[in-house]
Motif scaffolding. Structure first.
Motif, PDB file in Angstrom:
ATOM      1  N   TYR A 136       0.840  -1.197   0.000  1.00 54.82           N
ATOM      2  CA  TYR A 136       0.000   0.000   0.000  1.00 54.82           C
ATOM      3  C   TYR A 136       0.873   1.244   0.000  1.00 54.82           C
ATOM      4  CZ  TYR A 136      -5.018  -0.894   0.473  1.00 54.82           C
ATOM      5  OH  TYR A 136      -6.326  -1.184   0.211  1.00 54.82           O
ATOM      6  N   ALA A 137       0.335   2.300  -0.598  1.00 48.64           N
ATOM      7  CA  ALA A 137       0.920   3.622  -0.388  1.00 48.64           C
ATOM      8  C   ALA A 137       0.688   3.984   1.077  1.00 48.64           C
ATOM      9  CB  ALA A 137       0.265   4.637  -1.310  1.00 48.64           C
ATOM     10  N   ALA A 138       1.751   4.357   1.774  1.00 47.15           N
ATOM     11  CA  ALA A 138       1.642   4.550   3.229  1.00 47.15           C
ATOM     12  C   ALA A 138       0.567   5.564   3.593  1.00 47.15           C
ATOM     13  CB  ALA A 138       2.993   4.983   3.795  1.00 47.15           C
ATOM     14  N   GLY A 139       0.397   6.586   2.775  1.00 48.91           N
ATOM     15  CA  GLY A 139      -0.608   7.591   3.063  1.00 48.91           C
ATOM     16  C   GLY A 139      -2.031   7.081   2.936  1.00 48.91           C
ATOM     17  N   GLU A 140      -2.199   5.923   2.305  1.00 49.33           N
ATOM     18  CA  GLU A 140      -3.523   5.327   2.145  1.00 49.33           C
ATOM     19  C   GLU A 140      -3.876   4.386   3.292  1.00 49.33           C
ATOM     20  OE1 GLU A 140      -6.086   5.398  -0.646  1.00 49.33           O
ATOM     21  OE2 GLU A 140      -5.107   7.331  -0.320  1.00 49.33           O
ATOM     22  N   MET A 141      -2.942   4.177   4.214  1.00 49.98           N
ATOM     23  CA  MET A 141      -3.200   3.207   5.282  1.00 49.98           C
ATOM     24  C   MET A 141      -4.465   3.536   6.062  1.00 49.98           C
ATOM     25  SD  MET A 141      -0.753   1.995   8.416  1.00 49.98           S
ATOM     26  CE  MET A 141      -0.890   3.587   9.231  1.00 49.98           C
ATOM     27  N   LYS A 142      -4.689   4.824   6.307  1.00 54.07           N
ATOM     28  CA  LYS A 142      -5.857   5.229   7.092  1.00 54.07           C
ATOM     29  C   LYS A 142      -7.163   5.044   6.334  1.00 54.07           C
ATOM     30  CE  LYS A 142      -4.149   9.351   7.932  1.00 54.07           C
ATOM     31  NZ  LYS A 142      -2.777   9.164   7.476  1.00 54.07           N
ATOM     32  N   HIS A 143      -7.059   4.769   5.019  1.00 58.12           N
ATOM     33  CA  HIS A 143      -8.259   4.621   4.199  1.00 58.12           C
ATOM     34  C   HIS A 143      -8.644   3.149   4.033  1.00 58.12           C
ATOM     35  CE1 HIS A 143      -8.340   8.899   3.046  1.00 58.12           C
ATOM     36  NE2 HIS A 143      -7.025   8.801   3.090  1.00 58.12           N
ATOM     37  N   GLY A 144      -8.392   2.356   5.057  1.00 57.51           N
ATOM     38  CA  GLY A 144      -8.822   0.955   5.008  1.00 57.51           C
ATOM     39  C   GLY A 144      -7.915  -0.029   5.700  1.00 57.51           C
ATOM     40  N   PRO A 145      -6.648  -0.190   5.267  1.00 60.00           N
ATOM     41  CA  PRO A 145      -5.801  -1.240   5.835  1.00 60.00           C
ATOM     42  C   PRO A 145      -5.567  -1.118   7.339  1.00 60.00           C
ATOM     43  CG  PRO A 145      -4.853  -0.406   3.813  1.00 60.00           C
ATOM     44  CD  PRO A 145      -6.000   0.485   4.134  1.00 60.00           C
ATOM     45  N   ILE A 146      -5.686   0.085   7.895  1.00 62.11           N
ATOM     46  CA  ILE A 146      -5.444   0.249   9.325  1.00 62.11           C
ATOM     47  C   ILE A 146      -6.411  -0.588  10.161  1.00 62.11           C
ATOM     48  CG2 ILE A 146      -6.978   2.243   9.688  1.00 62.11           C
ATOM     49  CD1 ILE A 146      -4.656   3.465  11.358  1.00 62.11           C
ATOM     50  N   ALA A 147      -7.557  -0.929   9.585  1.00 61.16           N
ATOM     51  CA  ALA A 147      -8.523  -1.762  10.294  1.00 61.16           C
ATOM     52  C   ALA A 147      -7.986  -3.171  10.547  1.00 61.16           C
ATOM     53  CB  ALA A 147      -9.827  -1.840   9.500  1.00 61.16           C
ATOM     54  N   LEU A 148      -7.022  -3.606   9.782  1.00 59.91           N
ATOM     55  CA  LEU A 148      -6.469  -4.957   9.918  1.00 59.91           C
ATOM     56  C   LEU A 148      -5.367  -5.062  10.954  1.00 59.91           C
ATOM     57  CD1 LEU A 148      -6.119  -5.772   6.101  1.00 59.91           C
ATOM     58  CD2 LEU A 148      -7.949  -6.536   7.627  1.00 59.91           C
ATOM     59  N   ILE A 149      -4.835  -3.944  11.394  1.00 61.83           N
ATOM     60  CA  ILE A 149      -3.600  -3.966  12.164  1.00 61.83           C
ATOM     61  C   ILE A 149      -3.857  -4.334  13.619  1.00 61.83           C
ATOM     62  CG2 ILE A 149      -1.703  -2.545  13.038  1.00 61.83           C
ATOM     63  CD1 ILE A 149      -1.818  -1.055  10.338  1.00 61.83           C
ATOM     64  N   LYS A 178       6.243  11.970   7.177  1.00 63.41           N
ATOM     65  CA  LYS A 178       4.930  11.351   6.988  1.00 63.41           C
ATOM     66  C   LYS A 178       5.010   9.837   7.222  1.00 63.41           C
ATOM     67  CE  LYS A 178       3.185  15.234   5.166  1.00 63.41           C
ATOM     68  NZ  LYS A 178       2.176  16.052   5.849  1.00 63.41           N
ATOM     69  N   VAL A 179       6.100   9.225   6.713  1.00 64.05           N
ATOM     70  CA  VAL A 179       6.280   7.790   6.878  1.00 64.05           C
ATOM     71  C   VAL A 179       6.438   7.440   8.357  1.00 64.05           C
ATOM     72  CG1 VAL A 179       7.783   5.827   6.361  1.00 64.05           C
ATOM     73  CG2 VAL A 179       7.245   7.484   4.567  1.00 64.05           C
ATOM     74  N   PHE A 180       7.194   8.257   9.092  1.00 62.45           N
ATOM     75  CA  PHE A 180       7.372   8.012  10.522  1.00 62.45           C
ATOM     76  C   PHE A 180       6.034   8.113  11.255  1.00 62.45           C
ATOM     77  CE2 PHE A 180      11.822   7.652  12.027  1.00 62.45           C
ATOM     78  CZ  PHE A 180      12.421   7.524  10.775  1.00 62.45           C
ATOM     79  N   ALA A 181       5.183   9.037  10.826  1.00 62.78           N
ATOM     80  CA  ALA A 181       3.860   9.154  11.444  1.00 62.78           C
ATOM     81  C   ALA A 181       3.038   7.898  11.184  1.00 62.78           C
ATOM     82  CB  ALA A 181       3.134  10.383  10.896  1.00 62.78           C
ATOM     83  N   ASN A 182       3.170   7.331   9.969  1.00 61.04           N
ATOM     84  CA  ASN A 182       2.470   6.079   9.664  1.00 61.04           C
ATOM     85  C   ASN A 182       2.949   4.942  10.567  1.00 61.04           C
ATOM     86  OD1 ASN A 182       2.689   6.984   6.200  1.00 61.04           O
ATOM     87  ND2 ASN A 182       0.882   7.153   7.492  1.00 61.04           N
ATOM     88  N   MET A 183       4.248   4.885  10.841  1.00 67.44           N
ATOM     89  CA  MET A 183       4.765   3.841  11.716  1.00 67.44           C
ATOM     90  C   MET A 183       4.211   3.993  13.133  1.00 67.44           C
ATOM     91  SD  MET A 183       8.696   3.029  10.582  1.00 67.44           S
ATOM     92  CE  MET A 183       9.311   4.704  10.697  1.00 67.44           C
ATOM     93  N   GLU A 184       4.110   5.213  13.608  1.00 70.39           N
ATOM     94  CA  GLU A 184       3.546   5.442  14.941  1.00 70.39           C
ATOM     95  C   GLU A 184       2.102   4.949  15.002  1.00 70.39           C
ATOM     96  OE1 GLU A 184       4.987   6.411  17.609  1.00 70.39           O
ATOM     97  OE2 GLU A 184       6.923   7.091  16.839  1.00 70.39           O
TER      98      GLU A 184
END
Length: 602
Positions: free
Chosen positions: A493-506, A524-530
């Motif tokens: 996934y594009a990391a910025g898209e994580m909040k648009h769906g895949p985050i539900a799986l984590i 931005k990438v570091f924020a996604n890791m957090e």
């Protein structure tokens, strides 16, 4: 997909054909067979499963003769059974076939009305009976009459026990090559099959029909004799061996620095990029208004990186299409459109079809591929060859990184011709690219670390790969590699898209591989890791010493290079992750289930 090998000469044919088929195992198959001709008799043996099953039977059932054909089949029409394996016979005629005959049902019904009884569910048996129905003692004449009745893509290799020592082959939208020895000749669907026998090849073109004996070869097109050039292939036979590595894939991962150096060699001379095989004039390059890259699978991921390069340095609007989708949508193409097909084999069916369609609409075609005189190379106006050498493992590695390098070179060349980069700027960028093989070698020294990682992570059922900008396609590629060879579900996934769906799986059962090397979007990438860690996800970071994050589960350190060239480095950890997990699980790394190296049918 399937493999073809043929031999005619003075030596025993069976061992040569079997060895050739072994060298084509990487293409993917589920059954195999060999036919030889001796004393006017057809000797045939077939087996479902891997070649070792056929070899086991051959140990007690020798096939005599100095002329023969062999095949490894990947099932399309009919299950992978002994009955459906090739060769297929009809009377004195035996043949093997790669491709698909689209009108086989109509032909089959007609042949059944003539009394032919079918033993298999394949489209190939139809061809054997069709040729036999037209046979009057002259096999060449029968084949020539049969070919116009076949619709689809095919390469054929045919024997007639009434003409021992003669092989007839036909190429139509499926690869086939001739190899030449001293008092013996060879036919194969791919170079590695016979590279240990000869380096002299003819690459057949569509509609070619060749009659091959031990001493001679005559090629016809529509019954008219034609000449085709004999080419010398520089690959060594050792290039297709494992060279001490456990698997071909591992060997090919380690070959990437060499492959990249070979791809770059001779491309930058006296301060200028020299890509003479592109065959486009300065005016034609200046007139380009739009670029489309078409590719499949791993090559599509390389093309996605290429889009970033082309738009950044040529300012030409660029799109990337999956070739199989490109074929079936309305396209806006004219003479100012440049289409760039990307293919490892140069035979990928969907990419070749997309190329031909774009070419027919007036587009200029510049391809990137790894195989000299392949179908895609021949159909293109210009070509930039990668020098990866033969890639045996189904999961592409060195072909991918050399494609990235080729796309970067092509971009710089277009920018040079369009005067959008000056000689000093190009010199700096070429120098950075030439330093990449050394950086790759640093990553390759850590292979064992990934093996230890695999011990801890091989039981997780799902993985997520995240990247941004140039490294978004690397996230896709990393996920593809893992699911291809380990059969673990993985998504890129594009990391910025994580909040648009895949985050539900984590959760704690979801390892997330994050590409976190220096870039304009590093924060931005570091924020996604957090965000992942806040939901108890396991973060596996690919980072440099300057960007190594704290508190993550695992970090793989890579050398720091420019952001635009970082995909060449960052993809290697993802290759190692996939390889070592698959190896730890005991998967067939080089020949994963249901996959083939070269997809030559739609």
């Amino acid at each position: 997909m399937c493999g073809i090998v043929g031999y005619t000469g003075t030596r025993a044919a069976m061992p040569i054909i079997l060895e050739g088929l072994k060298r084509l195992e990487y293409r993917g198959y589920d059954s195999a067979g060999i036919t030889t001709i001796s004393n006017g008799k057809v000797n045939s043996l077939k087996a479902a499963g891997k070649l070792r099953e056929l070899e086991r039977q051959l140990a007690s059932q020798h096939l005599p003769g100095s002329c023969g054909i062999g095949h490894t089949r990947w099932a399309t029409h009919g299950k992978p059974t002994t009955e459906n394996a090739h060769p297929h016979c009809s009377g004195t005629i035996s043949l093997v076939h790669n491709g698909i005959i689209e009108n086989y049902l109509l032909l089959k019904k007609d042949l059944q009305t003539k009394g032919y009884i079918f033993q298999s569910q394949t489209d190939t048996e139809v061809i054997a009976h069709l040729i036999h129905s037209l046979y009057d003692g002259n096999i060449l004449s029968a084949v020539q009459k049969a070919i116009p009745k076949l619709h689809g893509a095919y390469s054929l290799l045919i024997t007639d026990s009434n003409q021992p020592g003669t092989l007839i082959c036909v190429k139509h939208q499926s690869p086939l090559i001739l190899g030449f020895g001293d008092g013996e000749n060879f036919i194969a669907s791919d170079i590695p099959a016979i590279l240990n026998q000869t380096r002299q090849f003819i690459f057949l073109e569509d509609s070619d029909l060749a009659v091959v004996t031990a001493q001679d070869c005559q090629i016809y097109v529509n019954g008219i004799p034609v000449e085709r050039p004999v080419k010398t292939v520089s690959w060594s036979p050792a290039a297709a061996e494992k060279d001490g590595h456990k698997h071909f894939m591992l060997k090919e991962i380690h070959e990437q620095p060499r492959a990249l150096r070979d791809t770059l060699r001779g491309k930058y001379v006296d301060g200028k990029l020299v890509l003479d095989d592109l065959q486009l004039s300065h005016q034609e390059i200046t007139d380009i208004k739009r670029i489309t890259l078409v590719a499949c699978g791993t090559s599509w991921h390389a093309a996605m990186v290429g889009k970033y390069y082309l738009e950044k340095y040529t300012s030409i609007p660029t799109e990337v299409d999956i070739a199989s989708e490109y074929r079936y949508r309305r396209k806006i193409i004219d003479s100012s459109t440049l289409v760039i097909p990307v293919s490892q084999s140069g035979e990928t069916a969907d990419t070749l079809a997309a190329l031909k369609e774009a070419k027919s609409m007036g587009a200029k075609i510049l391809c990137i591929c790894n195989v000299m005189d392949s179908s895609i190379a021949r159909e293109s106006h210009g070509v930039l060859y990668t020098s990866a050498g033969p890639e045996i493992g189904v999961a592409s590695t060195k072909a991918f990184t050399t494609q990235l390098a080729a796309l970067y070179l092509m971009t710089l060349y277009l920018a040079q011709q369009r005067q959008q980069l000056n000689s000093t700027q190009i010199a700096v960028k070429v120098s950075e690219l030439q330093a990449i093989p050394d950086a790759m070698e640093q990553v390759l020294r850590d292979s064992e670390r990934y093996a230890r990682f695999a011990e801890r992570y091989h039981n997780y059922p799902d993985f997520l790969f995240l990247g941004r900008s140039y490294n978004f396609p690397i996230a896709l590629e990393g996920a593809l590699k893992l699911k291809e060879i380990s059969y673990i579900h993985a998504e890129g996934y594009a990391a910025g898209e994580m909040k648009h769906g895949p985050i539900a799986l984590i959760d704690e059962n979801m390892p997330v591989v994050v590409i976190a090397t220096p870039s304009e979007v590093q924060d931005k990438v570091f924020a996604n890791m957090e965000e992942v860690m806040a939901r108890k996800g396991k973060v596996v970071a690919i980072a440099t010493n300057s960007t190594a994050p704290e508190a993550v589960s695992d970090t793989f350190i890579v050398p720091e290079v420019s952001d635009e060239l970082s995909p060449l480095i960052n993809v290697i950890p993802t290759q190692f992750i996939a390889y070592h997990i698959a190896d730890f699980k005991g998967c067939d790394v080089d020949q994963p289930r249901n996959l083939a190296k070269s997809v030559t049918v739609e």
